[in-house]
Every structure is written in C-alpha cells, then in structure tokens.
Scaffold this motif. Structure first.
Motif, PDB file in Angstrom:
ATOM      1  N   ALA A 148       0.842  -1.198   0.000  1.00 53.32           N
ATOM      2  CA  ALA A 148       0.000   0.000   0.000  1.00 53.32           C
ATOM      3  C   ALA A 148       0.876   1.246   0.000  1.00 53.32           C
ATOM      4  O   ALA A 148       0.718   2.155   0.814  1.00 53.32           O
ATOM      5  CB  ALA A 148      -0.970   0.008   1.164  1.00 53.32           C
ATOM      6  N   ALA A 149       1.807   1.305  -0.939  1.00 54.90           N
ATOM      7  CA  ALA A 149       2.803   2.369  -0.959  1.00 54.90           C
ATOM      8  C   ALA A 149       2.250   3.720  -1.379  1.00 54.90           C
ATOM      9  O   ALA A 149       2.940   4.729  -1.231  1.00 54.90           O
ATOM     10  CB  ALA A 149       3.952   1.976  -1.886  1.00 54.90           C
ATOM     11  N   ALA A 150       1.037   3.772  -1.903  1.00 56.19           N
ATOM     12  CA  ALA A 150       0.432   5.058  -2.250  1.00 56.19           C
ATOM     13  C   ALA A 150      -0.526   5.545  -1.174  1.00 56.19           C
ATOM     14  O   ALA A 150      -1.130   6.609  -1.324  1.00 56.19           O
ATOM     15  CB  ALA A 150      -0.303   4.959  -3.587  1.00 56.19           C
ATOM     16  N   GLY A 151      -0.696   4.790  -0.101  1.00 52.89           N
ATOM     17  CA  GLY A 151      -1.600   5.168   0.971  1.00 52.89           C
ATOM     18  C   GLY A 151      -0.977   6.142   1.945  1.00 52.89           C
ATOM     19  O   GLY A 151       0.180   6.542   1.813  1.00 52.89           O
ATOM     20  N   GLU A 174      -2.652  -0.061 -10.495  1.00 54.52           N
ATOM     21  CA  GLU A 174      -1.901   0.431 -11.651  1.00 54.52           C
ATOM     22  C   GLU A 174      -2.038   1.938 -11.851  1.00 54.52           C
ATOM     23  O   GLU A 174      -1.100   2.598 -12.319  1.00 54.52           O
ATOM     24  CB  GLU A 174      -2.343  -0.311 -12.905  1.00 54.52           C
ATOM     25  CG  GLU A 174      -1.439  -0.063 -14.095  1.00 54.52           C
ATOM     26  CD  GLU A 174      -1.746  -0.997 -15.259  1.00 54.52           C
ATOM     27  OE1 GLU A 174      -1.193  -0.760 -16.346  1.00 54.52           O
ATOM     28  OE2 GLU A 174      -2.531  -1.958 -15.074  1.00 54.52           O
ATOM     29  N   HIS A 175      -3.188   2.514 -11.485  1.00 52.57           N
ATOM     30  CA  HIS A 175      -3.356   3.956 -11.714  1.00 52.57           C
ATOM     31  C   HIS A 175      -2.455   4.796 -10.820  1.00 52.57           C
ATOM     32  O   HIS A 175      -2.320   6.006 -11.036  1.00 52.57           O
ATOM     33  CB  HIS A 175      -4.828   4.371 -11.559  1.00 52.57           C
ATOM     34  CG  HIS A 175      -5.303   4.477 -10.147  1.00 52.57           C
ATOM     35  ND1 HIS A 175      -5.590   3.385  -9.361  1.00 52.57           N
ATOM     36  CD2 HIS A 175      -5.560   5.564  -9.375  1.00 52.57           C
ATOM     37  CE1 HIS A 175      -6.009   3.785  -8.176  1.00 52.57           C
ATOM     38  NE2 HIS A 175      -5.989   5.102  -8.160  1.00 52.57           N
ATOM     39  N   LEU A 180       4.066   6.645  -8.098  1.00 54.51           N
ATOM     40  CA  LEU A 180       5.144   6.051  -7.319  1.00 54.51           C
ATOM     41  C   LEU A 180       6.484   6.149  -8.040  1.00 54.51           C
ATOM     42  O   LEU A 180       7.519   6.395  -7.410  1.00 54.51           O
ATOM     43  CB  LEU A 180       4.811   4.596  -6.992  1.00 54.51           C
ATOM     44  CG  LEU A 180       3.655   4.392  -6.008  1.00 54.51           C
ATOM     45  CD1 LEU A 180       3.380   2.903  -5.808  1.00 54.51           C
ATOM     46  CD2 LEU A 180       3.948   5.058  -4.662  1.00 54.51           C
ATOM     47  N   ARG A 181       6.468   5.961  -9.347  1.00 54.79           N
ATOM     48  CA  ARG A 181       7.726   6.092 -10.101  1.00 54.79           C
ATOM     49  C   ARG A 181       8.325   7.485  -9.928  1.00 54.79           C
ATOM     50  O   ARG A 181       9.551   7.636  -9.826  1.00 54.79           O
ATOM     51  CB  ARG A 181       7.474   5.801 -11.584  1.00 54.79           C
ATOM     52  CG  ARG A 181       7.196   4.340 -11.904  1.00 54.79           C
ATOM     53  CD  ARG A 181       7.180   4.099 -13.404  1.00 54.79           C
ATOM     54  NE  ARG A 181       6.754   2.736 -13.714  1.00 54.79           N
ATOM     55  CZ  ARG A 181       5.531   2.390 -14.075  1.00 54.79           C
ATOM     56  NH1 ARG A 181       4.589   3.347 -14.203  1.00 54.79           N
ATOM     57  NH2 ARG A 181       5.225   1.137 -14.319  1.00 54.79           N
ATOM     58  N   ASN A 182       7.467   8.493  -9.894  1.00 55.65           N
ATOM     59  CA  ASN A 182       7.953   9.860  -9.709  1.00 55.65           C
ATOM     60  C   ASN A 182       8.605  10.065  -8.345  1.00 55.65           C
ATOM     61  O   ASN A 182       9.384  11.015  -8.165  1.00 55.65           O
ATOM     62  CB  ASN A 182       6.812  10.862  -9.894  1.00 55.65           C
ATOM     63  CG  ASN A 182       6.377  10.992 -11.331  1.00 55.65           C
ATOM     64  OD1 ASN A 182       7.147  10.726 -12.251  1.00 55.65           O
ATOM     65  ND2 ASN A 182       5.129  11.397 -11.546  1.00 55.65           N
ATOM     66  N   LEU A 183       8.289   9.199  -7.397  1.00 56.05           N
ATOM     67  CA  LEU A 183       8.918   9.245  -6.075  1.00 56.05           C
ATOM     68  C   LEU A 183      10.157   8.361  -5.997  1.00 56.05           C
ATOM     69  O   LEU A 183      10.798   8.288  -4.948  1.00 56.05           O
ATOM     70  CB  LEU A 183       7.918   8.805  -4.995  1.00 56.05           C
ATOM     71  CG  LEU A 183       6.666   9.653  -4.823  1.00 56.05           C
ATOM     72  CD1 LEU A 183       5.764   9.053  -3.752  1.00 56.05           C
ATOM     73  CD2 LEU A 183       7.021  11.095  -4.479  1.00 56.05           C
ATOM     74  N   ARG A 317     -11.513   7.575  -9.894  1.00 60.06           N
ATOM     75  CA  ARG A 317     -11.930   6.301  -9.345  1.00 60.06           C
ATOM     76  C   ARG A 317     -11.381   5.142 -10.170  1.00 60.06           C
ATOM     77  O   ARG A 317     -11.911   4.050 -10.140  1.00 60.06           O
ATOM     78  CB  ARG A 317     -13.462   6.233  -9.271  1.00 60.06           C
ATOM     79  CG  ARG A 317     -14.016   7.185  -8.212  1.00 60.06           C
ATOM     80  CD  ARG A 317     -13.584   6.737  -6.825  1.00 60.06           C
ATOM     81  NE  ARG A 317     -13.985   7.695  -5.820  1.00 60.06           N
ATOM     82  CZ  ARG A 317     -13.216   8.647  -5.363  1.00 60.06           C
ATOM     83  NH1 ARG A 317     -11.986   8.794  -5.827  1.00 60.06           N
ATOM     84  NH2 ARG A 317     -13.646   9.465  -4.434  1.00 60.06           N
ATOM     85  N   ALA A 318     -10.304   5.409 -10.916  1.00 60.98           N
ATOM     86  CA  ALA A 318      -9.675   4.326 -11.663  1.00 60.98           C
ATOM     87  C   ALA A 318      -9.165   3.280 -10.685  1.00 60.98           C
ATOM     88  O   ALA A 318      -8.716   3.588  -9.604  1.00 60.98           O
ATOM     89  CB  ALA A 318      -8.507   4.877 -12.495  1.00 60.98           C
ATOM     90  N   GLY A 319      -9.248   2.031 -11.094  1.00 63.62           N
ATOM     91  CA  GLY A 319      -8.773   0.963 -10.218  1.00 63.62           C
ATOM     92  C   GLY A 319      -9.670   0.734  -9.030  1.00 63.62           C
ATOM     93  O   GLY A 319      -9.208   0.332  -7.969  1.00 63.62           O
TER      94      GLY A 319
END
Length: 328
Positions: A148-151, A174-175, A180-183, A317-319
């Motif tokens: 949950a690295a985007a949480g 995926e959305h 995350l890549r930008n981080l 609300r993608a994903g």
C-alpha cells in the motif's frame, strides 16, 4: 463548538456532528482552534468495535488524533506556547472538532510554508511510517517492499526509505504506478503472482517488508524469505502472534522530536504528503465513506473552514476494484 461524536459501535450512520461545550485549558494544557484534522482507517475500526479489546471506546466518544491549528488558550504553567501560535499536534479521540485541548508537549510549531491540511494530517501517518521503517532496521543499500505504498502511511514510509538510500518496491493499483515512479519507487500490482513479480524485480532478494495493508502481506514477506524481525505490520495483529513479526507504529515514535523532524522534511520539500480530499466537518460521513473504500492516494482531511463538499470527482476512481492503495 461543533465536534464529531458517536454514541455506540456501528457503521457510518453512528457518526454525528454535535454542539458540545468548548474545552478549557487545564494546568499544563493548551486549547487549539482546529484548522484541519486528518482521518485514519484506525478510527473506523474503533467506531465499528473491531478494536474494543485493545482500544475500547467510552460513550459518547469523540474522534480524531491529527490536527493543525492556532493556539486559543494556554493553561497554567505552560510557557512554550502563547495565544496565536500556529501549531501541529496530536490528541486522544477529540481532534475532529472546532477546538481541542491537549497537553502542552503534544504540540510542535507549524512551519509557515506548510498548508493547514498537510500539517493536520501527519500526526498518525508520519510517526507510524517512521517507526515501521526503524523497526525493520533498514539501512542504505537494502531493498524494502512497502505494501500500500500510495496510501497515507505507505507513501511517507516510501519517501523516508528513499531518503535513507534504500531501494523501494511498492504495491499499488496500476493507476498509482506513475505517481510512485515519480517518487523513485518501483511499483508492483497487488494481486495473484505478487511473490513472483517481486522476485523478478529484486533478484538479489528482499531485506525488509512493511505491511501497511494486511490481507496476507506478512505471509508474502515470509515466502520471499524476509526474516520475521525485519517484517513490520501496522494492521495484521494476528500475524504478529502467529509469526513473531513486529507491529511498531505511532505509539513507538510519536514525540515532539519526531514530529519536528518530519515537519522539517516537509518544509524543505524533501517529503511530500498527498491530500486526496478535504471535507467540511458537517460532511464527516462522506469523508469516512471515501476513506473506507480504500482507493485514495494519501490522506483525507476535515477542514474546519471548508464550506463546500468536493463531491465525486470524475477520473479519480480508476482501479476501483483494487483496494491495495490505502491504509492509515
């Protein structure tokens, strides 16, 4: 003043915003006029009675830990704060309100360049991320997986890990992969075949694992060969009993020193806190409804001065079938 309350355990319908007496500052306390208060999934679990054996509620119960605001009243014996100071703090089930009273050492100064909603959303997620990363003894050159690295917690842990020179693999829908890549995080989708995908991304092995989501992540870490004492979960307490992994979080790291360090990193733009949405206090049910769907990126916040409900936003609300993004 207005404050969030619930009278018994239950679903979102139990949440109300009521008129209650404004707190007064007892000796050693400070009353703060709240500008923003963060929301956390643990608050939902407490309201639903799922954590009654660990964190029982006393009814009627208030709600909320995180907040930022302006000092409104200073109690006897308090010397480090004065009326008008802008502060960030942490409370005990009372910050989702127009005013909150806290001990004087539960506050730190808010840097001028940090928005209220950001400052008011890190007092749980920030120290939790800090403690979780410290618990697994991650050092420069290690590879760590963050579930949950985007949480709310995961995104802070991922950035702290990158600042420490770690290679970070983060599970997310995926959305959120480009985010995350930008981080500097290597994203991976959380679904069947996760172990194999992580092994492909980290052929040299995984040194540590932070579970911010539950749902079998501890077992995934063990299957990857991560030692139990280098696995930390903030949610799967059954796995702690079963496998002997760690469960360190905000209780092990919340302090003025840690909060000041985190706020300093944010002020220096070395740490970014994504805000998914800010809701008026009167829309507390809507805020928790979105939070509990666990699709959001970063934090949900109540803004005391916010008067318009953001509503449903197209394209965000993608994903929706992937719940692997948000925890805490």
């Amino acid at each position: 003043m207005k404050a969030v309350r619930f009278e018994q355990y239950g679903d979102l319908d139990q949440l109300t915003v009521e008129d209650v007496p404004k707190p007064r500052a007892a000796p050693g306390e400070v009353v703060v006029a709240v500008r923003a208060a963060g929301l956390n999934p643990g608050e939902s679990a407490i309201r639903e009675g799922l954590m009654d054996s660990v964190y029982p509620a006393t009814f009627p119960s208030g709600q909320g830990t995180d907040f930022s605001g302006v000092v409104d009243e200073v109690g006897e014996g308090v010397e480090e704060w004065k009326v008008g100071d802008e502060v960030v703090g942490w409370a005990t089930r009372s910050s989702q309100a127009e005013f909150v009273a806290v001990p004087h050492d539960h506050l730190v100064a808010k840097p001028d360049n940090i928005p209220w909603e950001v400052a008011g959303s890190i007092s749980v997620a920030g120290p939790t991320a800090y403690a979780a990363l410290r618990a697994v003894r991650a050092t420069e050159g290690d590879t760590v997986v963050i579930a949950a690295a985007a949480g709310g917690v995961g995104v802070l842990a991922a950035q702290l890990a990158k600042l420490g020179g770690l290679t970070v693999i983060g599970t997310a829908s995926e959305h959120n992969h480009d985010f995350l890549r930008n981080l500097g995080v290597v994203p991976v989708t959380y679904d069947d075949g996760l172990v194999e995908r992580i092994r492909e991304l980290a052929p040299q092995g995984v040194d540590a694992y932070l579970d911010c989501f539950g749902h079998g992540n501890v077992e995934t870490a063990l299957e990857l060969g991560v030692a139990p004492d280098r696995i930390n979960t903030i949610i799967d307490f059954d796995a702690v009993e079963k496998h002997g992994v760690k469960a360190e979080g905000s209780a092990q790291a919340t302090s003025q020193a840690v909060m000041a360090e985190l706020l300093g990193l944010i002020a220096e733009t070395k740490l970014m806190v994504p805000i998914e949405a800010v809701f008026p206090l009167d829309h507390i049910r809507d805020a928790f409804r979105e939070l509990e769907e666990r699709h959001g990126r970063g934090k949900y916040v109540v803004g005391i001065d916010v008067v318009e409900y953001p509503g449903e936003r197209e394209g965000e609300r993608a994903g929706a079938d992937d719940r692997s993004d948000q925890a805490s």
